[in-house]
Write an enzyme that holds these catalytic residues in place. Structure first.
Site, PDB file in Angstrom:
ATOM      1  CB  ALA A  39      -8.000   0.579   2.898  1.00  0.00           C
ATOM      2  CG  MET A  40      -5.067  -4.910   0.001  1.00  0.00           C
ATOM      3  SD  MET A  40      -5.523  -6.142   1.263  1.00  0.00           S
ATOM      4  CE  MET A  40      -3.952  -6.967   1.484  1.00  0.00           C
ATOM      5  CD  GLU A  77      -5.932  -0.981   5.462  1.00  0.00           C
ATOM      6  OE1 GLU A  77      -5.212  -1.948   5.145  1.00  0.00           O
ATOM      7  OE2 GLU A  77      -7.107  -1.125   5.844  1.00  0.00           O
ATOM      8  CD  GLU A  93      -7.558  -7.675   8.415  1.00  0.00           C
ATOM      9  OE1 GLU A  93      -7.689  -6.509   8.838  1.00  0.00           O
ATOM     10  OE2 GLU A  93      -6.929  -7.927   7.376  1.00  0.00           O
TER      11      GLU A  93
END
Length: 909
Positions: free
Chosen positions: A323-324, A359, A381
């Site tokens: 995912a982004m 996300e 992250e």
């Protein structure tokens, strides 16, 4: 006098020649000495100069969803960027990659104009610098400090299927081919879409307009208007609200024929986008129901309201990452966003929850406040990985998902961070320059090493602060005294507690102790400040702080068993004197529940890895598994199976394999019978989330180790499935095990049936299970065929090719085939087919995991040598780690094979 004059002239000539010779020698020496100081032109450097600051972009893109006369999908674009000059310069560098520009009237690739009273200098020369990915503009004069300028460009790019920048994804719906124009800008692909200052600190506002076919939907970060403008009879123009000031890598652009479902959380519009059929069948409902509560949780957690007016999330058929976190338009692989209770397992459901939480966590930490440069990826992250468990735990409070952090994050990162080729969380700016070096930063160290379980992060009191204040269990300590040791030096310690003497020591833990000579030096001498939470005979004691290399504590010498690092809140391994190990083993064998469940998993994992590092006997590690015949909890079982997997990798090609299988079969049989009983002979699944995971473990291991009862049952179920093409008899949790076991036991007919089901699967999560299971066959011809399919995107999507090759390599029958395939096709995969879509780090790591012979080490070194000119890109570090790991495996097998075999023989006698 004449002769004397001649002599004088000759003398003068000699002097002149001598001086010239000396000057020549000095010059040559100077050249030799300064040869290493190379003068690099600004456009040959990878970083932007600090002369210009972007303010906003105005971008119009028109993706063509049908091929042109040359058989290509393209997009056309025009853009301008307004920037301010902050340092006087006669050079403009702006990122650009794989774009073709329309020249302006002065025959240059861009047009420069001033927005103030001072005229802009004319362009002297313009060109593209492909290596450093710049559009270069040399000017005839200087840009004035404080003045603003506008740079216009017109360009064409390919809407390729390379999963990078503005790219093309395809799928079929009701027999009709559909094309999606979508994007993946992170980390350095925005420059492949339009010219931009493509570094995270160069934030700007984006004004986006998309032209798209009538009837399709256009999406971007900002909210689209209620009514789009008709551009032509066949084309619609959609202009979006301006974005917040943000980094280029967070931009998202999509044109598709999707539908959506929506809800509101306060003033926030939430939409889930997917293929029309997926939406109509309700596969987006779970994500929609999760998003609102998770956003509300993070608003409270961060003490900051959600910064945007909408939260779009979209499932894409082809996507490189899981995912982004594009700000306001998050993109996902279909299997990570969509959930179907009829076909998705509890693992799929958990992954959807944790990835959505990951996300959405970025909407604040990463997007609102952003890292300055890619050497600090862990701040983005690592933090998001940690709080994703908090968000998922809030949304699904009965799962106890936080207990899985140790298995999914800590144990996983330990495996890499114990190598001499590991790296610190934070690197120097100058060490991370090239795009491939940036990509290398997104590894397990950056995502999983941040063990914030052991500290409280106090941020966001007045917006997000640009520092972290660490409060360790109520004891405030300066950041520099604690965090620098964990952030600026790689690795972690093994803390050794001697209960006979009370001595506590720490040492840099290395899986291969012989690799200590190749460990880079550290300013902190590989010492850490370590908080030790511990218990004695089941009673929690006062916390100990290990501030130096060693310390004495007499409270440890009572003669009862001692257990340190309660619930693994610290990032370190623990070793004990043999007497304490024996007392812990006795406790496990008599009443294991006195020891916390997470620590039962820790004892197993620590013991196996300490044995690999030659700190305890391998047989002692194996003894920690004996109590499992009485264990029914998932976390300890999963820890043990993960560690026994290493033994399988090392020994499944040797005579040890059979005796090990016998031992594992004996060990797992009570667990298998337990779940058979509580599920009324497999007629239902357990209620608990982790219980469901462990049921799968019981069936999978019973089947793979040869328990007859389960083998015939699975074969019968798959036979019924292949006859009826109805898999409803197989619970989604068990499908992977059933598919894999049946295909492994079968031949071409079973494989072909599995392939047909894979190609016609309409649910991404079920397709994933079939895709993995097809690699379970023992037929070399089928495995080779499957490998060839990975280079044909009509058969295997590019996003999945790496996974398929790694799946095949994990099969003992496919190991050599997969390695040969990678070595034979490396140049093609690295330079053409796999660019942007292959994870080269995962690929190298995956196909070499079983390497444990001198011949395999030589092959690995030859692979490195043969491809040194081609390169390894984001797989460079992974290759070094593979060589180190293989070297350690060879030594370990040589030293332990007979001991291990003898131990298994004694246990099954």
């Amino acid at each position: 006098m004449e002769k004397s004059c001649k002599i004088s002239k000759f003398f003068i000539l000699c002097v002149v020649l001598g001086v010239l010779s000396v000057a020549t020698i000095v010059t040559l020496w100077a050249i030799a000495l300064t040869d290493s100081v190379e003068i690099v032109a600004p456009w040959d450097k990878y970083r932007l100069p600090d002369t210009l600051k972007p303010d906003h972009y105005n971008l119009t893109l028109w993706p063509r969803l049908t091929v042109n006369a040359q058989g290509l999908y393209i997009f056309t674009g025009k853009s301008y960027v307004v920037f301010q000059c902050v340092k006087e310069t006669d050079l403009i560098l702006i990122h650009s990659n794989k774009l073709n520009y329309t020249k302006w009237g002065d025959d240059h690739l861009a047009k420069l104009s001033a927005l103030g009273s001072t005229p802009a200098p004319t362009i002297k020369k313009s060109w593209l610098q492909p290596t450093t990915q710049f559009l270069v503009l040399e000017l005839n004069g200087k840009l004035a400090v404080g003045e603003s300028y506008q740079l216009d460009t017109v360009f064409v790019g390919e809407l390729a299927d390379d999963l990078a920048g503005f790219y093309r994804s395809e799928y079929e719906e009701d027999g009709v081919k559909k094309v999606v124009a979508t994007s993946q800008m992170h980390p350095t692909h925005t420059r492949k879409t339009f010219p931009c200052f493509d570094e995270p600190a160069r934030k700007a506002v984006f004004h986006i307009t998309l032209l798209h076919p009538r009837g399709t939907v256009a999406l971007s970060n900002g909210k689209e208007p209620v009514n789009a403008t008709v551009y032509t009879e066949a084309v619609t123009q959609t202009r979006f609200e301006p974005t917040k000031s943000m980094s280029t890598y967070l931009l998202a652009l999509i044109v598709c024929d999707y539908s959506f479902i929506s809800a509101r959380e306060g003033d926030i519009l939430i939409r889930i986008w997917a293929r029309r059929k997926s939406i109509s069948e309700g596969h987006g409902e779970y994500a929609l129901n999760l998003t609102g509560p998770i956003l509300s949780f993070f608003e409270v957690y961060y003490n900051t309201t959600y910064p945007l007016s909408k939260s779009d999330q979209i499932a894409l058929p082809d996507f490189y990452f899981g995912a982004m976190e594009n700000w306001g338009l998050v993109t996902y692989r279909e299997t990570n966003l969509l959930y179907d209770p009829l076909t998705s397992s509890n693992g799929n459901k958990e992954r959807t929850a944790t990835i959505i939480a990951h996300e959405l966590a970025h909407m604040w930490f990463g997007n609102l406040v952003t890292l300055r440069w890619w050497n600090e990826v862990w701040l983005n992250e690592g933090f998001a990985s940690y709080v994703s468990y908090l968000g998922a735990d809030y949304a699904e409070s009965t799962w106890n998902v936080k207990d899985l952090i140790v298995l999914d994050e800590v144990h996983r990162v330990f495996a890499v961070d114990a190598l001499a080729s590991s790296h610190p969380l934070s690197s120097k700016d100058d060490d991370i320059q090239k795009p491939e070096q940036i990509s290398e930063q997104f590894d397990v160290i950056s995502y999983s090493k941040v063990n914030i379980r052991q500290c409280t992060v106090l941020t966001m009191t007045k917006g997000l602060n640009n520092y972290l204040l660490m409060t360790f269990h109520g004891m405030e300590l300066p950041v520099h005294d604690i965090m620098n040791r964990w952030v600026l030096q790689m690795g972690f310690p093994v803390v050794t507690i001697n209960t006979a003497t009370g001595l506590i020591t720490q040492k840099h833990f290395l899986l291969d102790p012989d690799s200590v000579g190749s460990v880079p030096p550290s300013d902190f001498k590989y010492e850490w400040i370590v908080p030790i939470k511990w218990m004695e005979a089941g009673v929690v004691q006062k916390e100990i702080w290990l501030l130096e290399k060693e310390a004495l504590n007499n409270k440890l010498t009572s003669g009862h068993w001692v257990l340190a690092n309660i619930n693994v809140t610290g990032y370190y391994r623990v070793n004990y004197d043999l007497g304490n190990w024996e007392r812990l083993l006795f406790q496990l064998s008599t009443n294991h529940q006195v020891i916390p469940v997470i620590n039962r998993a820790q004892l197993v994992d620590d013991a196996f890895n300490l044995a690999r590092a030659k700190l305890i006997p391998t047989t002692l590690a194996l003894k920690t598994t004996k109590y499992l015949s009485k264990e029914i909890e998932y976390v300890p079982w999963e820890s043990a199976l993960n560690n026994l997997d290493y033994f399988y990798l090392m020994f499944d090609r040797t005579e040890v394999y059979g005796t090990m299988q016998h031992y594992v079969r004996n060990l797992v049989t009570p667990l298998f019978q337990h779940f058979k009983t509580i599920t009324a002979d497999w007629s239902k699944v357990p209620d608990g989330h982790n219980e469901q995971y462990n049921q799968v473990n019981a069936i999978r291991m019973a089947c793979s180790s040869g328990l007859v009862d389960v083998y015939y049952r699975i074969s019968g179920i798959f036979a019924w499935f292949s006859t009826t093409k109805n898999n409803t008899l197989i619970h989604p949790n068990l499908r992977m095990t059933v598919y894999c076991s049946a295909i492994a036991a079968g031949g071409a007919a079973e494989w072909d049936f599995g392939w047909d089901m894979f190609k016609t699967a309409t649910i991404a999560s079920d397709a994933d299970k079939l895709m993995s299971s097809l690699a379970c066959t023992k037929d070399h011809e089928l495995l080779n065929k499957y490998l060839r399919y990975t280079l044909d995107s009509d058969k295997i999507r590019k996003q999945d090719a790496t996974s398929v090759i790694v799946y095949i390599s994990s099969n003992v029958q496919g190991q050599t085939l997969a390695w040969d395939f990678v070595t034979q096709n490396w140049e093609y995969m690295f330079t053409q087919y796999g660019v942007g879509s292959f994870s080269f780090a995962n690929l190298i790591s995956g196909v070499t995991m079983r390497f444990s012979t001198k011949a395999e080490l030589e092959q690995l070194q030859k692979f490195k040598e043969d491809n040194s000119k081609i390169g390894f890109g984001s797989g460079t570090l992974a290759l070094e780690q593979a060589i180190e790991r293989t070297t350690a495996n060879i030594k370990w097998v040589d030293e332990n094979k007979k001991k291990v075999w003898d131990w298994f023989l004694s246990e099954i006698a």
